[in-house]
Design an enzyme around this catalytic site. Structure first.
Site, PDB file in Angstrom:
ATOM      1  N   HIS A  81       5.922 103.301 -15.132  1.00 40.30           N
ATOM      2  CA  HIS A  81       4.772 102.887 -15.938  1.00 40.30           C
ATOM      3  C   HIS A  81       3.486 103.242 -15.207  1.00 40.30           C
ATOM      4  CE1 HIS A  81       2.496 100.483 -18.844  1.00 40.30           C
ATOM      5  NE2 HIS A  81       1.786 100.064 -17.806  1.00 40.30           N
ATOM      6  N   SER A  82       2.542 103.842 -15.931  1.00 42.75           N
ATOM      7  CA  SER A  82       1.250 104.236 -15.383  1.00 42.75           C
ATOM      8  C   SER A  82       1.469 105.173 -14.191  1.00 42.75           C
ATOM      9  CB  SER A  82       0.444 102.986 -15.001  1.00 42.75           C
ATOM     10  OG  SER A  82      -0.909 103.303 -14.782  1.00 42.75           O
ATOM     11  N   MET A  83       0.965 104.855 -13.010  1.00 39.22           N
ATOM     12  CA  MET A  83       1.193 105.709 -11.843  1.00 39.22           C
ATOM     13  C   MET A  83       2.675 105.939 -11.608  1.00 39.22           C
ATOM     14  SD  MET A  83       0.144 104.973  -7.856  1.00 39.22           S
ATOM     15  CE  MET A  83       1.472 103.799  -7.580  1.00 39.22           C
TER      16      MET A  83
END
Length: 217
Positions: A60-62
């Protein structure tokens, strides 16, 4: 901590192996990593004992950027069976990064950036002593993303599922749909309700998507 309840909610056929990076939880005193190649090499070493079974990666995200590069490394090493890659709330890695140099922002500018993402408790943001402790980890994460250089390569030989939040001000549907060029197998895109951190309120639906995709392997 995000994934602590996943084992109870997912099928018993799915084992959850959550990654805790340096600088988090009981690893708080460890120096956060700011170089992606070093992180991927260390992750590859840690994940090797689990490559005797079909393996899916979720980020998730990074974490999506990290999972993608780890998937590439696994594929290049021809180790194990990578069955699927889930990328959540992160634009396709080949697209230009709209924001760079965020790790160099002042503390107040960085707090404003965090407020816009809506993933950091306001009480924490206003707590000067705690923010002084967390800022090095936050800056390390941003430096990791800001300095990332995508290197063209062959598409992955596993399916990719991209997931995003409809109210995410920084990651749009087109940015997620662009992930499709990184797989030679199937691609799916799911847009859920919520902002950049939709995986909290939409956890049940997110896990059903994961189970459905893995059930087709």
């Amino acid at each position: 901590m995000i994934y602590q309840h996943w084992p109870q909610k997912l099928s018993t056929q799915i084992e959850v192996l959550a990654v805790k990076l340096p600088g988090r939880g009981e690893r708080f005193m460890e120096q956060p990593l700011v170089h992606l190649d070093e992180m991927i090499d260390r992750l590859l070493h840690e994940i090797m004992p689990y490559t005797d079974k079909p393996l899916a990666l979720f980020g998730h995200s990074m974490g999506a950027m990290i999972a993608f590069e780890l998937a590439r490394k696994l594929s290049a090493s021809r180790t194990g069976q990578l069955s699927h890659l889930f990328v959540s709330a992160f634009s396709a890695v080949h697209l230009p990064r709209p924001k760079k140099g965020r790790h160099l922002l002042s503390d107040e500018e960085l707090k404003l950036e965090l407020r816009q993402l809506n993933g950091t408790n306001e009480e924490l943001l206003n707590h000067a002593e705690l923010m002084e402790l967390y800022m090095p980890v936050i800056r390390a994460d941003l430096e990791l993303c800001d300095t990332y250089q995508f290197r063209p390569g062959e598409p992955l030989d596993c399916g990719i599922t991209a997931i995003g939040g409809r109210k995410d001000v920084g990651i749009h549907e087109d940015d997620l749909d662009a992930w499709r060029i990184h797989t030679s197998r199937g691609f799916e895109l799911h847009m859920l309700q919520g902002d950049h951190f939709f995986l909290h309120p939409e956890a049940d639906l997110l896990l059903r998507i994961l189970e459905h995709s893995l059930g087709k392997q």
